[in-house]
Design a protein around this motif. Structure first.
Motif, PDB file in Angstrom:
ATOM      1  N   ARG A 178      51.566  -3.459  72.293  1.00 18.58           N
ATOM      2  CA  ARG A 178      50.818  -4.551  72.966  1.00 18.58           C
ATOM      3  C   ARG A 178      51.815  -5.322  73.837  1.00 18.58           C
ATOM      4  O   ARG A 178      52.670  -5.969  73.368  1.00 18.58           O
ATOM      5  CB  ARG A 178      50.042  -5.394  71.939  1.00 18.58           C
ATOM      6  N   GLY A 179      51.326  -5.362  75.029  1.00 20.47           N
ATOM      7  CA  GLY A 179      52.343  -6.161  76.075  1.00 20.47           C
ATOM      8  C   GLY A 179      52.065  -7.623  75.768  1.00 20.47           C
ATOM      9  O   GLY A 179      53.138  -8.361  76.089  1.00 20.47           O
ATOM     10  N   GLN A 180      50.726  -8.062  75.610  1.00 19.78           N
ATOM     11  CA  GLN A 180      50.537  -9.483  75.565  1.00 19.78           C
ATOM     12  C   GLN A 180      50.186  -9.949  74.180  1.00 19.78           C
ATOM     13  O   GLN A 180      49.866  -9.321  73.231  1.00 19.78           O
ATOM     14  CB  GLN A 180      49.267  -9.970  76.600  1.00 19.78           C
ATOM     15  N   ASN A 181      50.584 -11.299  73.849  1.00 19.90           N
ATOM     16  CA  ASN A 181      50.836 -11.629  72.602  1.00 19.90           C
ATOM     17  C   ASN A 181      49.422 -11.242  71.618  1.00 19.90           C
ATOM     18  O   ASN A 181      49.502 -11.067  70.455  1.00 19.90           O
ATOM     19  CB  ASN A 181      51.061 -13.184  72.604  1.00 19.90           C
ATOM     20  N   ASN A 182      48.309 -11.486  72.324  1.00 14.85           N
ATOM     21  CA  ASN A 182      47.048 -11.367  71.429  1.00 14.85           C
ATOM     22  C   ASN A 182      46.181 -10.236  72.204  1.00 14.85           C
ATOM     23  O   ASN A 182      44.911 -10.428  71.919  1.00 14.85           O
ATOM     24  CB  ASN A 182      46.425 -12.674  71.315  1.00 14.85           C
ATOM     25  N   VAL A 183      46.907  -9.396  72.767  1.00 14.35           N
ATOM     26  CA  VAL A 183      45.770  -8.166  73.086  1.00 14.35           C
ATOM     27  C   VAL A 183      45.050  -7.549  71.829  1.00 14.35           C
ATOM     28  O   VAL A 183      43.855  -7.218  71.959  1.00 14.35           O
ATOM     29  CB  VAL A 183      46.532  -7.013  73.698  1.00 14.35           C
ATOM     30  N   PHE A 300      46.773 -15.342  65.993  1.00 15.79           N
ATOM     31  CA  PHE A 300      47.045 -14.416  66.717  1.00 15.79           C
ATOM     32  C   PHE A 300      47.140 -12.959  66.119  1.00 15.79           C
ATOM     33  O   PHE A 300      47.672 -13.044  64.832  1.00 15.79           O
ATOM     34  CB  PHE A 300      48.415 -14.335  67.738  1.00 15.79           C
ATOM     35  N   SER A 301      46.647 -11.844  66.607  1.00 11.38           N
ATOM     36  CA  SER A 301      47.227 -10.591  65.895  1.00 11.38           C
ATOM     37  C   SER A 301      48.289  -9.735  66.484  1.00 11.38           C
ATOM     38  O   SER A 301      47.990  -9.608  67.690  1.00 11.38           O
ATOM     39  CB  SER A 301      45.752  -9.749  65.809  1.00 11.38           C
ATOM     40  N   ASN A 302      49.151  -9.463  65.942  1.00 10.47           N
ATOM     41  CA  ASN A 302      50.280  -8.769  66.790  1.00 10.47           C
ATOM     42  C   ASN A 302      50.229  -7.305  67.007  1.00 10.47           C
ATOM     43  O   ASN A 302      48.987  -7.047  66.362  1.00 10.47           O
ATOM     44  CB  ASN A 302      51.704  -9.191  66.178  1.00 10.47           C
ATOM     45  N   THR A 303      51.165  -6.702  67.440  1.00 11.73           N
ATOM     46  CA  THR A 303      50.908  -5.310  67.696  1.00 11.73           C
ATOM     47  C   THR A 303      50.723  -4.329  66.535  1.00 11.73           C
ATOM     48  O   THR A 303      50.222  -3.359  66.484  1.00 11.73           O
ATOM     49  CB  THR A 303      52.057  -4.873  68.692  1.00 11.73           C
TER      50      THR A 303
END
Ligand code: SF4
Ligand code: SF4
Ligand code: SF4
Ligand code: FES
Lengths: 528, 377
Positions: A178-183, A300-303
């Protein structure tokens, strides 16, 4: 990701495609590099640019832009041909194998070479290597998804993982970065037109009923809504009246910017909520200031699907509010009272209405985040997905034919353009460009071009060059680089002054609605 | 664990697992053996020898960080011999280079000359920039030694300050090699290594070029690993002392890796960022954006008040006025043109809680499913 970040270090073979890992996910790239340098893992990189991570690879396959389905089908062809597929896994866990097999039949290495430009011999070697892995991990990013065939590309990678039995095991998996922290979190929380939180479809009557009860409303909409890439053209035609934009800057990040800008200006009412006066905020009717991450409690939920805490470290400047506070205030003033005492209280509501977040609470993630699905308070979380079975029961092979990208180089626009990011900047630069040191390292946009192409066009390092596509043109500095491959230029999209997205093509993937950022035709000429 | 196989440390008997080092067994049982060069996650090099212990029947003192435990080993971690060896190592380290903190000692006749020389090298008359946050200093206090025993050696290499993030002060380098391991074995950026021989030894980037012209990607792993003041963040140097800050753990707001970090706060400003040690998923590592890209937080350009556009110009407004206006316009548009002419772009940048509220608002208040975010872009 189906697997965890740490898990990559246990893979025997890692396949990276469409991810400039060292620049866009640097710390994760170190896990890959350690696996290769110290744990004996083999690395296959399939990418049109000679990116840094190729220095660590055993095989670098350089495909023509927009030919991913072809090389993946080709790899599967080789694996089937050599009888290296995982029959036990296929029999027990999947369906649709025969159809897929019939489709990849014609993707011989020679046929694939004619489409992708990858020498047949190299494709065969890489395919055999991947199939030989006890655990093979696939990592991909926007270079796979940002095509009109993005969904097909992703499904094809899933095909490859299933064919080799690499799902549900440690060191395996299909792992989108995931490119952005919380996508991940924005998707998990129902920030999508077709699903509520935890991917509960809006077309599912039970889910809708549950939400209506929890929220004390009736008549929640049950028709799938519009993606951003469909809202914009509708605004252009005047059918779409208002947008409420929270923390996004589509006037730099959207494709075909000239068109997007006209569309957004055509809205009757635009509200932008942000921490800075972005390009998008400038055209808004009302701008609402919000806290930044260092001023917030939350998650936040990471990748790797890990829900992690965000904590308030400093008091916000001036009179700014939490994003959730602002939204609740608007709702209340529209006659629907919404009010919460804290972010934690919101998380309790999320857990109550979202099966996959059911067991998440601030107490439990105080020291270490949990991977969803985590349905109950005593569930340990799920680091690896699809361990015993897939969400839908059996894993579905998809028979997919390769389709060419929507735009081709021709006489008028003889070169290809692909876009992406650089290490020192982030997205539209609103945050990173406030750090002088980062700007010193990466001060401006550039056009990365191969030595040969530069010579053919009479260009030298540092020249200003004009790059034009059918949709617009920009001027930027030439960077002759060994990362570029003949026939293709690369431009980062961070910089509003020379916005790469003035050039890009807004043709969409029909399923995901993702624009084809990664391929379009351009011409380059020395700026006057 | 096989309880039959044991090691005796300072008279106490402990079980161990095959392959464990003396240091690992000792640490597990809260016995503190000092280390300088040892770096978790990298192969032990035995470079500094500060961790030496006395092993019965061994001819020499053994480095605890790289000596594997064998059955019935008998170890003393603070015997007179051990302490003597450690003192000597520390004295040698302290006498080479600009260690101008209190451990330099103040009795020597050359004190003034030394401090003036350091002030000139540092271009500052402050004490060492990491005073109070230095493993060498900690150990000098622990073993009560100063740098006066041996005559000071000259500083060979000038400081490197030409990149925006990291100051390299070769005079304070103790050649422990942690930075080299951090760069090559943890981040695998392979930018720096030992260069030159013997007394000329220096940590160099390829060709002894400045970091800015090397393969360095300014992840700062080496700075975090350096036990002394040889690698220091440029922005922090002399401006921030560790006891002036509070540290708050949070999650990085850039990419999706979700590195755990510590925001160092002084006077309500984030003044530095470090990786949270020993925590998933990054185990203390960060990249250049996560470590050095924090200035936006305190930026002068932050929006601080709601703004309403009138005749093409923004003017400041109160929250009440702005929110009433927004609510009013949204209501009118919803009721005249219908919910499906409206949309919300929520954000991959805000928290889960905020995304949830945006999704609830779109569906329950605007009554449309036109919600999306820019993940595709
Ligand atoms: S900043 Fe990172 S890349 Fe540069 S020398 Fe230090 S560890 Fe290596
Ligand atoms: S710069 Fe720091 S970490 Fe590197 S060798 Fe010198 S003292 Fe050790
Ligand atoms: S520190 Fe770098 S790698 Fe880690 S989450 Fe932040 S941006 Fe990603
Ligand atoms: S810590 Fe063991 S030799 Fe340095």
């Amino acid at each position: 990701m189906t697997n965890t970040i740490a898990d990559i270090e246990t893979a025997d073979v890692i396949l990276i495609t469409g991810s400039n890992t060292t620049e866009n996910h640097p710390v994760l790239s170190s896990v890959v590099k350690r696996a290769v340098a110290f744990k004996g893992a083999k690395l296959i990189v399939v990418d049109p640019r000679r990116i840094k991570i190729t220095e660590f690879s055993d095989h670098w396959l350089r495909q023509n832009l927009g030919t991913d389905v072809a090389w993946i089908n080709g790899m599967m062809h080789v694996i089937l041909n050599e009888n290296l597929h995982d029959t036990a896994f296929i029999d027990a866990r999947t369906e649709g194998f025969a159809e897929m097999k019939a489709t990849v039949e014609k993707y011989t290495p020679e046929f694939v070479e004619s489409i992708t430009g990858i020498p047949a011999r190299e494709l065969v070697a890489a395919a055999k290597l991947f199939a030989s892995a006890k655990a093979g991990s696939i990592l991909y990013c926007m270079g796979i998804t940002q095509h009109i065939t993005g969904t097909d590309n992703v499904k094809s990678l899933a095909n490859l993982a299933m064919l080799t039995g690499n799902l549900g095991i440690a060191g395996g998996g299909v792992n989108p970065l995931r490119g952005q922290n919380n996508v991940q979190g924005a998707c998990d929380m129902g920030g999508l037109p077709n699903v509520l939180t935890g991917y509960q479809p809006v077309t599912n009557a039970d889910a809708i009923q549950k939400m209506e009860k929890a929220w004390g409303v009736t008549g929640l909409p049950t028709e799938v809504g519009l993606t951003v890439t469909k809202m914009i053209p509708k605004a252009h035609d005047g059918e779409f009246k208002s947008l409420y934009i929270i923390g996004e800057n589509p006037l730099v990040s959207d494709p075909d910017l000239n068109h997007a800008e006209k569309s957004i200006k055509n809205l009757e009412f635009l509200v932008v909520q942000d921490i800075f006066m972005t390009e998008t905020a400038r055209v808004a009717d009302v701008v609402l200031p919000s806290r930044c991450f260092a001023e917030k409690e939350g998650t936040f939920s990471n990748t790797e699907r890990r829900v992690q805490r965000v904590r308030e470290a400093v008091k916000p400047p001036g009179d700014v509010k939490y994003d959730w506070e602002i939204t609740c205030e608007i709702a209340t003033r529209m006659g629907f009272p919404m009010s919460y005492g804290s972010s934690e209280e919101i998380m309790r509501e999320i857990a109550a209405v979202t099966p996959s977040y059911g067991g998440i609470s601030y107490d439990r993630i105080e020291h270490e985040g949990l991977h969803w699905p985590c349905p109950t308070a005593d569930h340990p979380g799920t680091p690896i997905l699809h361990g015993q079975q897939f969400t839908r029961g059996k894993g579905m092979f998809h028979a997919i034919e390769w389709l060419p990208p929507s735009e081709h180089a021709d006489e008028d626009y003889p070169m290809y353009l692909t876009t992406g990011r650089v290490l020192y900047q982030y997205h539209t630069g609103t945050m990173t460009m406030k750090t002088e040191g980062l700007n010193e390292r990466s001060p401006e946009s550039f056009v990365e071009i191969s030595d040969k192409d530069a010579q053919a066009n009479g260009l030298a390092n540092g020249d200003m060059v004009n790059v034009a596509s059918r949709r617009g043109d920009i001027t930027a500095r030439v960077k002759v680089s060994s990362m570029a491959v003949n026939g293709t230029v690369f431009i980062p999209f961070h910089f509003a002054e020379a916005a790469a997205n003035k050039l890009t093509n807004a043709q969409l993937d029909p399923v995901s609605g993702i624009p084809e950022f990664k391929v379009c035709a351009v011409k380059v000429s020395k700026a006057a | 664990m096989d309880t039959k196989r044991t090691i005796t440390i300072n008279g106490n008997v402990f079980p161990f697992e095959t392959g464990e080092t003396i240091l690992e067994v000792a640490r597990r049982h809260c016995i503190d053996i000092p280390t300088l060069c040892h770096l978790k996650g990298a192969a032990p090099t035995g470079a500094c020898r500060i961790c030496v212990v006395e092993v019965e029947n061994a001819r020499t003192l053994m480095p605890a960080c790289s000596t594997p435990v064998v059955h019935q080993m008998i170890v003393l971690t603070e015997s007179p011999k051990v302490v003597e060896a450690r003192k000597l190592i520390l004295q040698l380290m302290l006498s080479s280079g600009n260690h101008n903190c209190a451990v330099r000692g103040s009795d020597g006749k050359d004190w003034t000359r030394f401090q003036l020389q350091v002030a000139k090298d540092d271009n500052s008359d402050e004490l060492c920039p990491v005073w109070g946050d230095c493993r060498l200093q900690d150990l000098a206090y622990r073993y009560q030694v100063s740098g006066e025993k041996f005559s000071a050696t000259e500083t060979r290499y000038p400081m490197e300050t030409v990149n925006p993030f990291i100051v390299r002060d070769f005079s304070r380098c103790i050649q422990c090699g942690r930075c080299v391991q951090a760069c090559n074995e943890i981040q695998v950026n392979n930018a720096i290594n030992f260069g030159y021989r013997g007394p000329d030894s220096k940590i160099i980037a390829a060709g002894d070029r400045p970091l800015k012209d090397s393969d360095c990607v300014f992840c700062g792993e080496c700075v975090q690993a350096c036990p002394v003041g040889a690698l220091v963040e440029k922005d922090v140097r002399y401006k921030v002392r560790p006891w002036e800050t509070t540290k708050v753990r949070t999650t990085c707001s850039y990419c999706g890796v979700g590195c755990q970090l510590l925001l160092h706060v002084k006077d309500n400003r984030v003044v530095s960022v470090t990786g949270m040690p020993d925590a998933v998923p990054n185990y203390g590592s960060l990249c250049v954006k996560g470590r050095f890209g924090y200035h936006f937080i305190n930026s002068e350009e932050r929006l601080t008040s709601p703004l309403i556009k009138e005749n093409g110009e923004f003017r400041e407004a109160s929250w009440d006025e702005a929110l009433d206006l927004v609510a009013d316009r949204f209501k009118t548009i919803r009721d005249t043109h219908g919910p499906d002419t409206m949309g919300v772009l929520t954000s991959a940048r805000v928290t889960n809680e905020e995304n949830y509220i945006a999704h609830k608002f779109t569906r329950a208040v605007l009554k449309t499913n036109n919600i999306d975010h820019c993940a595709r872009l």
